[in-house]
Design a protein around this motif. Structure first.
Motif, mmCIF file in Angstrom:
data_model
loop_
_atom_site.group_PDB
_atom_site.id
_atom_site.type_symbol
_atom_site.label_atom_id
_atom_site.label_comp_id
_atom_site.label_asym_id
_atom_site.label_seq_id
_atom_site.Cartn_x
_atom_site.Cartn_y
_atom_site.Cartn_z
ATOM 1 N N THR A 1 0.822 -1.216 0.000
ATOM 2 C CA THR A 1 0.000 0.000 0.000
ATOM 3 C C THR A 1 0.851 1.259 0.000
ATOM 4 O O THR A 1 0.476 2.274 0.572
ATOM 5 N N PHE A 2 2.013 1.202 -0.636
ATOM 6 C CA PHE A 2 2.897 2.366 -0.665
ATOM 7 C C PHE A 2 3.652 2.383 -1.986
ATOM 8 O O PHE A 2 3.674 1.395 -2.733
ATOM 9 N N GLY A 3 4.280 3.515 -2.251
ATOM 10 C CA GLY A 3 5.041 3.631 -3.489
ATOM 11 C C GLY A 3 5.983 4.820 -3.425
ATOM 12 O O GLY A 3 5.914 5.658 -2.528
ATOM 13 N N TRP A 4 6.890 4.897 -4.396
ATOM 14 C CA TRP A 4 7.840 5.995 -4.501
ATOM 15 C C TRP A 4 8.321 6.064 -5.934
ATOM 16 O O TRP A 4 8.091 5.151 -6.745
ATOM 17 N N GLU A 5 8.955 7.110 -6.263
ATOM 18 C CA GLU A 5 9.414 7.301 -7.632
ATOM 19 C C GLU A 5 10.448 6.244 -7.997
ATOM 20 O O GLU A 5 11.416 6.023 -7.290
ATOM 21 N N GLY A 6 10.174 5.529 -9.099
ATOM 22 C CA GLY A 6 11.099 4.504 -9.568
ATOM 23 C C GLY A 6 10.839 3.129 -9.001
ATOM 24 O O GLY A 6 11.628 2.209 -9.222
ATOM 25 N N ARG A 7 9.747 2.959 -8.297
ATOM 26 C CA ARG A 7 9.470 1.654 -7.686
ATOM 27 C C ARG A 7 9.081 0.625 -8.749
ATOM 28 O O ARG A 7 8.329 0.930 -9.678
ATOM 29 N N ASN A 8 9.586 -0.585 -8.590
ATOM 30 C CA ASN A 8 9.173 -1.724 -9.409
ATOM 31 C C ASN A 8 7.870 -2.263 -8.822
ATOM 32 O O ASN A 8 7.851 -2.801 -7.720
ATOM 33 N N GLU A 9 6.774 -2.105 -9.545
ATOM 34 C CA GLU A 9 5.460 -2.454 -9.004
ATOM 35 C C GLU A 9 5.310 -3.941 -8.691
ATOM 36 O O GLU A 9 4.467 -4.323 -7.892
ATOM 37 N N GLU A 10 6.119 -4.769 -9.339
ATOM 38 C CA GLU A 10 6.018 -6.209 -9.085
ATOM 39 C C GLU A 10 6.785 -6.636 -7.830
ATOM 40 O O GLU A 10 6.618 -7.746 -7.355
ATOM 41 N N GLU A 11 7.613 -5.741 -7.335
ATOM 42 C CA GLU A 11 8.414 -6.071 -6.161
ATOM 43 C C GLU A 11 7.622 -5.777 -4.890
ATOM 44 O O GLU A 11 7.055 -4.701 -4.731
ATOM 45 N N MET A 12 7.574 -6.757 -3.996
ATOM 46 C CA MET A 12 6.850 -6.609 -2.738
ATOM 47 C C MET A 12 7.850 -6.431 -1.595
ATOM 48 O O MET A 12 8.787 -7.197 -1.464
ATOM 49 N N ILE A 13 7.626 -5.390 -0.786
ATOM 50 C CA ILE A 13 8.471 -5.121 0.377
ATOM 51 C C ILE A 13 7.571 -5.058 1.601
ATOM 52 O O ILE A 13 6.497 -4.454 1.573
ATOM 53 N N ARG A 14 8.003 -5.679 2.673
ATOM 54 C CA ARG A 14 7.240 -5.691 3.921
ATOM 55 C C ARG A 14 7.793 -4.620 4.854
ATOM 56 O O ARG A 14 8.929 -4.703 5.305
ATOM 57 N N PHE A 15 6.995 -3.608 5.126
ATOM 58 C CA PHE A 15 7.389 -2.516 6.005
ATOM 59 C C PHE A 15 6.713 -2.656 7.367
ATOM 60 O O PHE A 15 5.482 -2.764 7.449
ATOM 61 N N GLN A 16 7.498 -2.660 8.441
ATOM 62 C CA GLN A 16 6.934 -2.486 9.773
ATOM 63 C C GLN A 16 6.626 -1.003 9.952
ATOM 64 O O GLN A 16 7.293 -0.148 9.355
#
Length: 818
Positions: free
Chosen positions: A536-551
């Motif tokens: 549920t987050f994003g930033w400039e240049g993010r690969n949309e297929e890549e999933m990152i788990r943020f605490q």
């Protein structure tokens, strides 16, 4: 016919008489064996004492471990075996992370759409309501632990109800089911159905009025989940909590009761891709038996990989090996003193005693010692249990039911048979003529067997010493490694009652207290209790297929300064820059995962809102060192916070606590001041390892002591056998050092061999254990040298004592000996 009848009667009487005669002879033989056994105990006091002490210590250790293992293995086994917990596998960047949190609507969906489900229920994690207060109007509230639970909770789980119907006890609005103990505390009786109570917790905005619809029996000690009350899940549904209403949000736990004919494997196949049908492409489901969840709580790549069961297996093996060490002492000492009993054996065999009779005699001797040791171990266990319970954190007790008595008898018989088997078979096999000479020339095979047993004893002891040292050094490393925050002199307390709507007022008031260095607030426990988000987050240049788990954590101004977290770039939240409601701070691990250069000032989109990255904080360990520090961000949301963190000046803790109690009593009546230190939470993360370290230390000492007792006895017999030889050598000019070297070398060699065997094994086992930590010590060579040196030194002292006594004996006395 009469003659035939008389014949049959006489034959029957004759057979009965023979059987009675044989029984009488057996009884007499048994008495003779028993008498001879006691005479041998009295005659050979030193070996009897060593055997009895070693077996008593070994059985005490085994009994204590068995009580703990039984307690662990019985956890949650009182529930139906058809209960399964549904967990999620997150597929993130090629890795699989298993979490217990699931969407709150998953249980109902599984019950409706998946065949084989008899009932399904959603329940909140235990910590969500752990700090709740519950009471009645006009009465002080009690602190109690609770859970939100769906209507089918008592259909799925086997918790018995004292009152209420399991079909609908949690189906209404604002309904609550309480334990019998809580009912008695609040009302003095368990007849409370229909009465009202007030409960509050950090998840709710205000006090809630609930009606008691049932009372459940107090949870048994074997229950892994501990709670005092259950609140209807309808409360959270009506509050609009997204974790209970949306497929993309996770947090609650899901449990299912499968139908009798449902195959668990097929059920897992059906639900594996269920989340994809709900638009959650990166998640798969897995159902595990609820009764196994306590012991098998560790996952690797989406599959069960162990957990507490590893410690159960480890200590079970330790118990077996320690008893074996004690048995080996018995075997070695029995064969070592065989020369003393050669004439006895020879006379018996010459008089026609069968080998079986001798075997029975020696087995009876070992069984008798074992049962005596068992009685001593039961007394010792009873005395040690209070301290043992403190170490293990349990309430174990000796309950002499049929199962325990049967188990004790089985352990004693098996131990006795193992202890006496080798001496019985060995001594009973000696030839009469050879035995009557009184001289025993041991074969190379017999000598190697004895040496091999000594090697086994000390190898196991050295491995235990290595394990204790490695665990100790790792715990020392954990304690002293920079965690990235300052946990010393930091206490925290919950924001409750009237404090809920006055968070900033409370924080400012605390800051002004004498002895307070700084204060702030956060929305949850700092360690191990952070919420997370994935897509549920994003930033400039993010690969949309890549999933990152943020605490994530919602915090107030000053939290980073209060905890001493270092800012690597940018700044922390500050009132100087306005509200900072659109600002966000990300840790170094998060920036690395995002592969973002010059992050300060850039936009981070969160839940559809543009947030500005105002700073990068240094990584800190918000989870245990079993895991690498992962991505994390903090938001400025003081209204969401519910826990005040207070940094206290050194030596001022008592004064600050007194001020906080006075402030709470005046400003928040009806809510007593409860607090904890952050260091307590830190220690709780490593509770299992600390228990293992403590228990392993005791068992290692016990193993080495039992082994050295055996070596002490063997060296004493060796010195006695060579008494005349020593006298002759001394008369011929041998020094005391020559004699000591002569008597000790035969025993130091197997110990050295044991050390050489044990150290590589200890290295492999230690490396495997350390691999469970993302951050761990480097194994140094001196760890192993120290462990081997300790074992060798202790064993050498046991042998050298006997050698020194023999070397100091008067040679004239030895020359006169026959």
């Amino acid at each position: 016919m009469v003659i035939f009848a008389h014949t049959c009667i006489w034959r029957g009487a004759y057979k009965m008489a023979r059987r009675l005669d044989q029984a009488g002879k057996c009884s007499l033989m048994f008495k003779q064996h028993l008498l001879l056994t006691f005479r041998n105990f009295k005659r050979y006091k030193s070996s009897f004492f060593i055997n009895l002490t070693g077996l008593s210590a070994g059985l005490t250790c085994a009994l204590l471990i068995c009580l703990w293992v039984i307690s662990e293995m019985e956890t949650d086994r009182f529930h139906s075996s058809r209960i399964y917990q549904v967990v999620q596998n997150e597929h993130l960047g090629g890795a699989v992370n298993t979490v217990e949190g699931t969407p709150g609507i998953l249980a109902d969906a599984l019950a409706e759409e998946i065949p084989g489900v008899e009932s399904a229920v959603t329940a909140s994690p235990g910590f969500w309501l752990a700090q709740s207060r519950i009471g009645t109007k006009g009465q002080p509230a009690l602190k109690a632990a609770g859970r939100f639970a769906g209507a089918d909770f008592f259909k799925v789980f086997s918790y018995p109800l004292l009152s209420g119907n399991k079909e609908n006890v949690l189906s209404g609005r604002n309904t609550v089911v309480i334990s019998e103990s809580l009912a008695r505390k609040l009302f003095g009786t368990t007849n409370v159905t229909g009465k009202e109570l007030i409960w509050t917790n950090t998840e709710m905005e205000a006090e809630s009025l609930a009606q008691i619809t049932g009372v459940f029996k107090d949870l048994p000690p074997a229950a892994s989940e501990k709670f005092d009350f259950l609140v209807s899940l309808d409360v959270m549904l009506r509050a609009g909590n997204g974790a209970y209403t949306k497929w993309g949000n996770y947090g609650p736990q899901t449990f299912v009761l499968l139908k009798d004919n449902t195959d668990p494997g097929q059920f897992n196949d059906r639900i594996s891709g269920f989340m994809k049908s709900k638009g959650q492409e990166n998640y798969t489901l897995l159902a595990r038996p609820y009764a196994d969840a306590y012991l098998y709580n560790r996952f690797e790549n989406g599959k069960v990989a162990g957990g507490r069961i590893d410690y159960v297996r480890l200590f079970s093996l330790i118990a077996v090996f320690i008893v074996l060490i004690a048995c080996i002492n018995f075997m070695n000492l029995a064969t070592a003193r065989a020369s003393r009993r050669l004439k006895e054996i020879g006379v018996k065999k010459a008089m026609g005693a069968p080998r079986a009779s001798l075997i029975v005699q020696y087995l009876l001797e070992s069984l008798l010692i074992t049962f005596m040791a068992l009685i001593i171990s039961l007394v010792a266990t009873g005395l040690l249990l209070p301290e043992y319970n403190k170490i293990t954190g349990k309430a174990l007790s000796l309950q002499f039911d049929a199962r325990l008595i049967t188990g004790l008898l089985a352990i004693a018989i098996v131990t006795g048979l193992i202890s006496g088997s080798y001496p019985a078979l060995y001594l009973s096999g000696l030839k009469p003529v050879r035995a009557l000479t009184g001289k025993l020339n041991l074969s190379a095979q017999a000598l190697w067997a004895r040496q091999g047993l000594v090697v086994f004893q000390f190898a196991f002891s050295v491995i235990l010493i290595v394990a204790v040292l490695i665990v100790y050094k790792q715990m020392e490393y954990v304690q002293h490694k920079n965690q990235g925050y300052d946990r010393e002199h930091v206490l925290y307390f919950e924001i409750e009652g009237t404090f809920r709507n006055r968070v900033n007022y409370v924080v400012d008031a605390v800051k002004g207290m004498n002895g307070v260095v700084n204060a702030s607030s956060i929305d949850r426990e700092l360690l191990g209790d952070l919420s997370y988000t994935t897509g549920t987050f994003g930033w400039e240049g993010r690969n949309e297929e890549e999933m990152i788990r943020f605490q994530r954590a919602d915090v107030n101004t000053g939290l980073i300064e209060t905890l001493g977290i270092t800012m690597k770039e940018g700044r922390s939240f500050s009132e100087k820059f306005g509200a900072d409601t659109t600002a966000i701070i990300i840790n170094e691990a998060g920036i690395r995962a995002m592969r973002l250069k010059d992050p300060v000032g850039k936009v981070f989109t969160l839940w559809g809102n543009d947030m500005q990255i105002i700073g990068v904080m240094a990584d800190f360990h918000f989870e245990s060192m079993h895991k690498k520090v992962g991505p994390m961000f903090m938001r400025y949301k003081p209204g969401n916070t519910n826990r005040v963190m207070v940094k206290v000046a050194g030596g001022k803790a008592s004064e600050v606590v007194t001020q906080l109690e006075r402030f709470t009593r005046a400003q928040n009546p009806g809510f007593p001041f409860d607090y904890k230190f952050l260091d307590q939470d830190f220690q709780a993360q490593y509770a299992a390892e600390n228990k293992v370290a403590a228990l392993s230390g005791y068992f290692a000492i016990l193993a080495i002591v039992i082994s050295c007792m055996g070596l002490f006895g063997l060296s004493a017999f060796a010195a006695e056998r060579r008494f005349k030889e020593v006298g002759i050598r001394k008369v011929l000019g041998a020094s005391s050092l020559n004699v000591i070297f002569l008597l000790s070398r035969d025993f130091t060699r197997p110990v050295l061999l044991a050390i050489l065997i044990a150290l590589p094994l200890g290295y492999v086992l230690s490396r495997n254990w350390l691999s469970s930590y993302a951050y761990h010590i480097d194994m140094q060579y001196w760890f192993f040298l120290a462990a081997g040196g300790v074992a060798f030194l202790i064993s050498a002292l046991a042998v050298l004592f006997q050698a020194w006594k023999a070397a100091g004996a008067n040679p004239a006395r030895a020359m006169r000996a026959e």
